[in-house]
Scaffold this active site. Structure first.
Site, mmCIF file in Angstrom:
data_model
loop_
_atom_site.group_PDB
_atom_site.id
_atom_site.type_symbol
_atom_site.label_atom_id
_atom_site.label_comp_id
_atom_site.label_asym_id
_atom_site.label_seq_id
_atom_site.Cartn_x
_atom_site.Cartn_y
_atom_site.Cartn_z
ATOM 1 N N LEU A 144 10.464 -39.741 -5.730
ATOM 2 C CA LEU A 144 9.327 -40.250 -4.970
ATOM 3 C C LEU A 144 9.277 -41.756 -5.171
ATOM 4 O O LEU A 144 9.613 -42.254 -6.251
ATOM 5 C CB LEU A 144 8.005 -39.647 -5.473
ATOM 6 C CG LEU A 144 7.755 -38.148 -5.257
ATOM 7 C CD1 LEU A 144 6.418 -37.765 -5.893
ATOM 8 C CD2 LEU A 144 7.762 -37.791 -3.782
ATOM 9 N N ASP A 145 8.857 -42.483 -4.137
ATOM 10 C CA ASP A 145 8.675 -43.924 -4.288
ATOM 11 C C ASP A 145 7.657 -44.191 -5.392
ATOM 12 O O ASP A 145 6.769 -43.368 -5.654
ATOM 13 C CB ASP A 145 8.155 -44.550 -2.983
ATOM 14 C CG ASP A 145 9.180 -44.512 -1.872
ATOM 15 O OD1 ASP A 145 10.367 -44.273 -2.155
ATOM 16 O OD2 ASP A 145 8.776 -44.724 -0.712
ATOM 17 N N ARG A 146 7.779 -45.353 -5.988
ATOM 18 C CA ARG A 146 6.888 -45.722 -7.099
ATOM 19 C C ARG A 146 5.412 -45.619 -6.702
ATOM 20 O O ARG A 146 4.584 -45.149 -7.477
ATOM 21 C CB ARG A 146 7.215 -47.149 -7.544
ATOM 22 C CG ARG A 146 6.437 -47.618 -8.754
ATOM 23 C CD ARG A 146 6.902 -48.989 -9.196
ATOM 24 N NE ARG A 146 6.216 -49.435 -10.385
ATOM 25 C CZ ARG A 146 6.517 -50.541 -11.056
ATOM 26 N NH1 ARG A 146 7.505 -51.317 -10.632
ATOM 27 N NH2 ARG A 146 5.855 -50.884 -12.145
#
Length: 323
Positions: A144-146
């Site tokens: 997942l993106d940050r």
């Protein structure tokens, strides 16, 4: 069954290690195995000892592409690493959605990277490993993106990781995200198919843009609720490209609220402050709220959910609904 070794693996100690490969470790390449066992040892050094023939499997020489089999006896030569190079990630646990002997599913908060790299010294995986020193195996199944929160799946056995990666390659897991976009969204269900190309900015930051010769990418968006100036969408990922939802929406004229890479920067600044009855929003409104997949051991289909984070829920409740 765990590895059996003549000595406890300790890359800081200048001793020969003899490790018997378990069924869970079988199937991986010798270079990847060594990189995991010899934490803190530079990659270049690992490949140097492999090329030199000092690493032996069943008393024979192998190259870096050799795939380990159950029962293989691996001889690792004395490798010493400076103490400061060891993993220094602080141990941390995250909200657990589900856990058994094969899987760990957590609710990742926004603002936390899933792994170290690109200027981030450590992420979720390093923190979980540090907090679970007895865990024999723990790997990310996906990313997942940050700045994206929500359901994150990890494997506790190599067999589970291999099985889930096969499911992902076959497009079987169903991943759903909530995204709040700016604009007057029209359709109740809309397919967006735009090819995506990854590139790096001059300062080395990873970005994605729509480009004719990019990777085929497909997202389905379902309208969940209209608000005054906004729309809450549920995104179904049909492909899993980097920043896919963010770029598909921004390129279609509907930037995600709070997106600091592809969004409306003036809007983002305004959203960070409360305005009348409207609550502030100080993050990107993208949340992985649901995943459905087949359990790698039982073969049963399973669905797990992560509730909308409080800061996103508060912001939605402060908006005026449009029927």
């Amino acid at each position: 069954m765990p590895s059996q070794s003549a000595q406890v693996p300790n890359p800081a100690a200048a001793q020969v290690q003899l490790i018997t490969i378990s069924d869970e470790e079988a199937g991986q390449r010798i270079d990847n195995f060594l990189l995991r066992i010899c934490k803190g040892v530079p990659k270049s050094h690992i490949y140097r000892v492999l090329r030199s023939g000092e690493v032996r499997v069943n008393k024979g020489r192998i190259d870096q592409t050799y795939r380990l089999a159950e029962g293989d006896m691996v001889r690792i030569p004395p490798i010493r690493v400076a103490e400061k190079a060891a993993n220094t990630a602080p141990g941390a646990e995250f909200k657990i959605i589900f856990e058994d002997s094969h899987l760990l599913i957590i609710d990742k908060p926004a603002g936390v990277a899933v792994h170290g790299g690109s200027g981030v010294s450590y992420g979720v995986i390093e923190q979980l490993r540090a907090s679970r020193p007895d865990a024999k195996f723990l790997e990310l199944v996906h990313r997942l993106d940050r700045e994206t929160s929500g359901v994150l799946l990890l494997a506790k056995k190599r067999s589970a990781l291999t099985n889930l990666h096969e499911q992902i390659r076959d497009g079987e897991p169903d991943k759903r995200y909530f995204a709040l976009v700016q604009g007057e969204w029209k359709n109740s269900r809309q397919h967006i198919k735009l090819p995506l190309h990854k590139y790096s900015t001059p300062d080395g930051e990873r970005r994605v843009r729509v480009q004719a010769d990019g990777m085929p990418s497909h997202t389905i968006f379902n309208l969940r609720q209209k608000y005054d100036g906004y729309a809450l969408l549920e995104a179904e990922l049909k492909t899993g490209r980097t920043h896919q939802i963010r770029v598909h929406l921004a390129s279609s004229g509907f930037p995600i609220a709070g997106d600091d890479k592809y969004g409306d920067f003036a809007l983002n600044r305004a959203l960070q402050k409360a305005d009348g009855d409207r609550a502030p929003l100080k993050r990107m409104f993208l949340h992985a709220h649901q995943i459905t997949f087949v359990h790698p051991e039982s073969g049963k289909q399973m669905t797990f959910n992560a509730p909308l984070p409080p800061e996103c829920d508060r912001f939605l409740r402060s908006l005026s609904k449009v029927e």
